[in-house]
Design an enzyme around this catalytic site. Sequence first.
Site, PDB file in Angstrom:
ATOM      1  N   TYR A 149       0.858  -1.185   0.000  1.00 40.35           N
ATOM      2  CA  TYR A 149       0.000   0.000   0.000  1.00 40.35           C
ATOM      3  C   TYR A 149       0.890   1.230   0.000  1.00 40.35           C
ATOM      4  O   TYR A 149       1.772   1.354   0.859  1.00 40.35           O
ATOM      5  CB  TYR A 149      -0.904   0.003   1.242  1.00 40.35           C
ATOM      6  CG  TYR A 149      -1.878   1.157   1.278  1.00 40.35           C
ATOM      7  CD1 TYR A 149      -2.779   1.357   0.246  1.00 40.35           C
ATOM      8  CD2 TYR A 149      -1.901   2.047   2.343  1.00 40.35           C
ATOM      9  CE1 TYR A 149      -3.681   2.416   0.267  1.00 40.35           C
ATOM     10  CE2 TYR A 149      -2.796   3.107   2.388  1.00 40.35           C
ATOM     11  CZ  TYR A 149      -3.685   3.285   1.339  1.00 40.35           C
ATOM     12  OH  TYR A 149      -4.574   4.333   1.363  1.00 40.35           O
ATOM     13  N   ASP A 244       9.103   3.971   0.458  1.00 45.25           N
ATOM     14  CA  ASP A 244       7.912   4.479   1.125  1.00 45.25           C
ATOM     15  C   ASP A 244       8.126   4.248   2.615  1.00 45.25           C
ATOM     16  O   ASP A 244       7.952   3.136   3.119  1.00 45.25           O
ATOM     17  CB  ASP A 244       6.672   3.720   0.617  1.00 45.25           C
ATOM     18  CG  ASP A 244       5.398   4.154   1.327  1.00 45.25           C
ATOM     19  OD1 ASP A 244       5.503   4.782   2.398  1.00 45.25           O
ATOM     20  OD2 ASP A 244       4.305   3.838   0.829  1.00 45.25           O
ATOM     21  N   LYS A 272       2.676   9.737   8.704  1.00 46.67           N
ATOM     22  CA  LYS A 272       2.292   9.070   9.963  1.00 46.67           C
ATOM     23  C   LYS A 272       3.032   9.575  11.214  1.00 46.67           C
ATOM     24  O   LYS A 272       2.759  10.660  11.680  1.00 46.67           O
ATOM     25  CB  LYS A 272       2.482   7.562   9.808  1.00 46.67           C
ATOM     26  CG  LYS A 272       1.424   6.944   8.868  1.00 46.67           C
ATOM     27  CD  LYS A 272       1.242   5.476   9.125  1.00 46.67           C
ATOM     28  CE  LYS A 272       0.481   4.765   8.043  1.00 46.67           C
ATOM     29  NZ  LYS A 272      -0.939   4.627   8.260  1.00 46.67           N
TER      30      LYS A 272
HETATM   31  C1  LIG Z   1       3.211   2.341   3.539  1.00 40.15           C
HETATM   32  C2  LIG Z   1       2.171   3.418   3.418  1.00 40.15           C
HETATM   33  N1  LIG Z   1       2.324   4.363   2.490  1.00 40.15           N
HETATM   34  C3  LIG Z   1       1.433   5.373   2.343  1.00 40.15           C
HETATM   35  C4  LIG Z   1       0.317   5.442   3.145  1.00 40.15           C
HETATM   36  C5  LIG Z   1      -0.672   6.567   2.968  1.00 40.15           C
HETATM   37  O1  LIG Z   1      -0.580   7.480   4.011  1.00 40.15           O
HETATM   38  P1  LIG Z   1      -1.823   8.442   4.370  1.00 40.15           P
HETATM   39  O2  LIG Z   1      -2.899   7.586   4.907  1.00 40.15           O
HETATM   40  O3  LIG Z   1      -1.241   9.419   5.352  1.00 40.15           O
HETATM   41  O4  LIG Z   1      -2.207   9.124   3.112  1.00 40.15           O
HETATM   42  C6  LIG Z   1       0.106   4.469   4.126  1.00 40.15           C
HETATM   43  C7  LIG Z   1      -1.091   4.521   4.982  1.00 40.15           C
HETATM   44  O5  LIG Z   1      -1.444   3.622   5.692  1.00 40.15           O
HETATM   45  C8  LIG Z   1       1.051   3.419   4.260  1.00 40.15           C
HETATM   46  O6  LIG Z   1       0.868   2.439   5.153  1.00 40.15           O
END
Ligand SMILES: Cc1ncc(COP(=O)(O)O)c(C=O)c1O
Length: 448
Positions: A149, A244, A272
């Site tokens: 994700y 990421d 986060k």
């Molecule tokens: C690995 C990863 N990247 C990106 C995101 C997206 O972040 P946001 O929910 O702040 O848009 C998440 C959200 O859970 C994530 O777990």
Amino acid sequence: MDPEAIANGSTATLGQAAQRSLAVFPAGSNGEFNLPKELTTVLSRGKDCYVWDVNGKRYLDFSMGWGTNLVGHAREEVVAAVTEQAANGSNFAYVNEKSLQLAEEIKRLSPAVEYLRFCSSGTEAIMYCERLARAFTGRSKVLKFEGAYHGANEIGVTSLFPKGLLDYPTPDPSSAGIEHSVKDHVLVAPYNDLGMTTKIVEQHKDDLAVVIVEPLHRCTPPMDGFLQGLRELTKKHGVLLIFDEVVTGFRLAYGGAQEYYGVIPDLVGYGKALGGGYPIGVFGGRADIMSIVNEDLLGKDKRYVWTASSLGCNTISASAALAALQIYHRTDTYKHLHHIGRYVRNKMKGCLEKNDIPGHVIGDGPLAQVLFTEKLVYNYREQKLQENAARRRAMMVGLFKRGVFLNPMGTKLYLSLKHTEEVCDQFVEIFNQTLQEIKQNEKSTTTN
Ligand SMILES: Cc1ncc(COP(=O)(O)O)c(C=O)c1O
């Protein structure tokens, strides 16, 4: 909640707040919780590692705002920083003292970052990294790993929950409305399989802009040499590498997964935990790549990349982040986070063994996930083929009913600096009861 109403799936006896929630939010949710309707919940407050619903029921929180509250809910230092700043203006949509200070500290701690910009979420941060990679290389394709994700945008959700097990590198949109924009541009590979990834990269190297990876893929750690292998492979073919670090940033180490695994990407996205519970996103990386966001290039250089965010460097989030970083910077932070994660994973593993239920508890740092698989698995497809999904669902609902608050999909646990051994012992007791219940229910279903 009346047990009969739960059994019947009735919502008639739901509290007022839950009824109101169902009337305004599809499925009574803001997209975060895949609970049975009759368990619809409305929260009112949080402190440390607990949240309370509007009826005063306390939950042991193992979601922690999907990991945004690594410092703990309503952490005093963060509350004080935000309160002080609120009286002095919350947003100027312009570089300010707080965002500058924060940017300097991120540049200092993050090996990949020479330049950075702020936005408001992890989704935006990663979206900008992808756009930058495409613009900088002049290529269109993005390779991601199945089950990863990277945010709610098109690439982010592709092959998150593929309906079938397609031949690699065919992408599955995993959401309606996005197929046209991903089917020819996203390649999908199995995480932890450097051989297959190499093959795909070599086949598509002329069109491939970037490989994007969650260094710790959901909760699955990288096998020895996997991330290093990705680094060498991408370098060899002039393909960029994005980490990421929305989850791993500030969670595995102060310098995130880059410091923890010793691999440095070209671009990185954070979110986060950085915000200490407030909305934030950061994208950054090599100076030559990041320089193409320079607005002076608009209309002059075809590589110019548009980035903009009304609330991206707001003073409230920056103040919260500065307070959170001060906490992360303390010497015992990562000692505690790694200890408590290991502690809960070991105890959960013990419960599976005691109840004779096949499974594994994976994760690293303050992250844990139970997998109901016979063998240990190393990527999404192995998990999908082996996992007892009904048990996973029963576990999530069972824990929730017993007062454990979880993130969606149920079994990924986010711990925080406020989770102690005592709190984890309480959780493990509930985990054990839930396993016993699952076993009991399975037994009576088979007998009937
Ligand atoms: C690995 C990863 N990247 C990106 C995101 C997206 O972040 P946001 O929910 O702040 O848009 C998440 C959200 O859970 C994530 O777990």
